[in-house]
Write an enzyme that holds these catalytic residues in place. Structure first.
Site, mmCIF file in Angstrom:
data_model
loop_
_atom_site.group_PDB
_atom_site.id
_atom_site.type_symbol
_atom_site.label_atom_id
_atom_site.label_comp_id
_atom_site.label_asym_id
_atom_site.label_seq_id
_atom_site.Cartn_x
_atom_site.Cartn_y
_atom_site.Cartn_z
ATOM 1 N N SER A 64 0.795 -1.235 0.000
ATOM 2 C CA SER A 64 0.000 0.000 0.000
ATOM 3 C C SER A 64 0.821 1.276 0.000
ATOM 4 O O SER A 64 0.252 2.362 -0.173
ATOM 5 C CB SER A 64 -0.949 0.012 1.195
ATOM 6 O OG SER A 64 -1.965 -0.917 0.974
ATOM 7 N N LYS A 67 0.268 3.337 -2.989
ATOM 8 C CA LYS A 67 -0.929 4.187 -3.145
ATOM 9 C C LYS A 67 -0.588 5.678 -3.109
ATOM 10 O O LYS A 67 -1.338 6.503 -3.622
ATOM 11 C CB LYS A 67 -1.952 3.826 -2.063
ATOM 12 C CG LYS A 67 -2.498 2.404 -2.212
ATOM 13 C CD LYS A 67 -3.317 1.963 -1.007
ATOM 14 C CE LYS A 67 -3.831 0.535 -1.151
ATOM 15 N NZ LYS A 67 -4.486 0.058 0.080
ATOM 16 N N TYR A 191 -4.353 -2.553 -9.819
ATOM 17 C CA TYR A 191 -4.184 -2.445 -8.362
ATOM 18 C C TYR A 191 -3.242 -3.544 -7.830
ATOM 19 O O TYR A 191 -2.280 -3.253 -7.102
ATOM 20 C CB TYR A 191 -5.563 -2.532 -7.689
ATOM 21 C CG TYR A 191 -5.480 -2.568 -6.186
ATOM 22 C CD1 TYR A 191 -5.321 -1.397 -5.459
ATOM 23 C CD2 TYR A 191 -5.528 -3.777 -5.487
ATOM 24 C CE1 TYR A 191 -5.215 -1.421 -4.076
ATOM 25 C CE2 TYR A 191 -5.421 -3.810 -4.118
ATOM 26 C CZ TYR A 191 -5.268 -2.637 -3.418
ATOM 27 O OH TYR A 191 -5.150 -2.669 -2.053
ATOM 28 N N TYR A 243 -4.344 3.685 8.194
ATOM 29 C CA TYR A 243 -5.705 3.144 8.371
ATOM 30 C C TYR A 243 -6.248 3.459 9.755
ATOM 31 O O TYR A 243 -6.132 4.598 10.218
ATOM 32 C CB TYR A 243 -5.717 1.629 8.085
ATOM 33 C CG TYR A 243 -4.947 1.297 6.844
ATOM 34 C CD1 TYR A 243 -5.415 1.736 5.609
ATOM 35 C CD2 TYR A 243 -3.736 0.624 6.886
ATOM 36 C CE1 TYR A 243 -4.709 1.482 4.453
ATOM 37 C CE2 TYR A 243 -3.024 0.366 5.730
ATOM 38 C CZ TYR A 243 -3.518 0.801 4.524
ATOM 39 O OH TYR A 243 -2.823 0.564 3.385
ATOM 40 N N VAL A 261 1.348 -3.713 3.801
ATOM 41 C CA VAL A 261 1.386 -5.008 4.482
ATOM 42 C C VAL A 261 2.642 -5.831 4.162
ATOM 43 O O VAL A 261 2.831 -6.904 4.724
ATOM 44 C CB VAL A 261 0.120 -5.872 4.252
ATOM 45 C CG1 VAL A 261 -1.093 -5.272 4.928
ATOM 46 C CG2 VAL A 261 -0.133 -6.121 2.768
HETATM 47 N N1 GLN Z 1 -2.378 -5.339 -1.725
HETATM 48 C C1 GLN Z 1 -2.846 -5.274 -0.374
HETATM 49 C C2 GLN Z 1 -4.326 -5.543 -0.295
HETATM 50 O O1 GLN Z 1 -5.021 -5.135 -1.162
HETATM 51 C C3 GLN Z 1 -2.517 -3.925 0.178
HETATM 52 C C4 GLN Z 1 -2.947 -3.752 1.603
HETATM 53 C C5 GLN Z 1 -1.976 -2.979 2.435
HETATM 54 O O2 GLN Z 1 -0.789 -2.902 2.158
HETATM 55 N N2 GLN Z 1 -2.474 -2.460 3.529
HETATM 56 O O3 GLN Z 1 -4.825 -6.138 0.603
#
Ligand code: GLN
Length: 309
Positions: A64, A67, A191, A243, A261
């Site tokens: 993420s 993003k 994505y 988050y 993650v």
């Molecule tokens: N690719 C991961 C997902 O969609 C990204 C989530 C993350 O890094 N928090 O679950």
């Protein structure tokens, strides 16, 4: 102010030896294979100095953290029109939650939760083939990091594509509300692949420099984004980048940051530094346990919190 390299070395020594590391992400099977003992850190400062320690040159899945870069590209394409499709408020829910989407009619709370990032991926896709959009994302990273070797880890992308049921649900749900304009499979393809970009701490810290230095590419002086846009992306990172752990992270660390993650965190010290840290063990919100602790220590020792000493 202590000398940065000394502080970075002390932090790496402390956290490489730490036993309490959280858990690696297992819901993306390929990520479960990563060595939980890894720890890397790198900070790049305004004068161009690069201080790194530990596993700072081992690539990891940025997940993420990507993003931030897709948001930058989407804002470049459609500017403030993006905010008709995505909000700018912390969600207080987990990154892959679907509950708010129903109440809020398919408009995700912010661009960093998965639903928001899917809307952003839809904007970046803009009617092109997914390959074209991914090429654009990679070229942007090559430019901001000054490094053409950054690539997508195809095994991670395939692994998430095979198991990403929640993201498939989120994308279909948003499409039902009219908040995706490209085919769901194409948006998901973009994505999953941008989440699967592999970078090391040095590359990631280099890539974050435009956010630390008022939107400018510090080596060439070229403008990547306007100072206002850099400031606003930083604001979103501070309020939404971790988050449902964003408030606690601001309280403890006090820096605009984005987690993934894969265990990476990109943290921005406006005007002073861009920092990347990586430790794959996660807490219950999907944020790196030691990464957060390391940034807390670094911000404290360098006096870098945006809220004061
Ligand atoms: N690719 C991961 C997902 O969609 C990204 C989530 C993350 O890094 N928090 O679950």
């Amino acid at each position: 102010m202590r000398e940065l390299k000394t502080v970075i070395d002390e932090i790496a020594a402390e956290y490489r030896a730490c036993e309490e590391r959280g858990q690696v992400a297992t819901y993306i099977p390929e990520l479960a294979k990563v060595d939980i003992g890894s720890f890397g850190i790198c900070a790049v400062t305004a004068d161009g100095a690069v201080a790194s320690a530990g596993d700072a040159e081992i690539p990891f899945s940025i997940q993420s953290v990507s993003k931030v870069f897709t948001l930058t590209l989407a804002l470049g394409k459609i500017g403030d029109a993006l905010w008709r499709r995505v909000g700018r408020e912390p969600s207080g829910n987990s990154f892959n939650s679907i509950v708010q989407l129903e109440y809020e009619k398919g408009i995700p709370r912010n661009p960093f939760i998965n639903a928001g990032a899917l809307a952003v991926a839809d904007v970046v896709l803009a009617g092109h083939a997914p390959k074209v959009a991914l090429g654009e994302i990679l070229r942007f990273l090559h430019f901001v990091a000054d490094d053409d070797s950054i690539q997508i880890d195809e095994a991670v992308a395939r692994s998430e594509q095979a198991t990403g049921y929640r993201n498939v649900a989120l994308a279909n749900y948003m499409r039902a509300f009219g908040n995706l304009s490209n085919p769901v499979e194409m948006v998901l393809g973009v994505y999953f692949h941008h989440c699967a970009i592999a970078m090391n701490c040095v590359q990631l810290a280099m890539a974050g420099r435009y956010l630390a230095f008022s939107g400018r590419h510090p080596t060439t002086g070229a403008r990547v984004v306007s100072p206002e846009r850099a400031r606003r992306i930083n604001a979103l990172m501070l309020t939404c980048g971790h988050y449902d752990g964003s408030g606690d992270f601001a309280y403890r660390v006090g820096l605009p940051s984005k987690s993934g993650v894969g265990g990476g965190i990109l943290a921005i010290v406006p005007g002073k530094a861009s920092i990347a840290v990586w430790s794959p063990g996660l807490d219950g919100q999907g944020n790196s346990v030691l990464g957060s602790l390391a940034l807390e220590m670094l911000a404290k020792r360098m006096g870098w919190s945006i809220f004061g000493a």
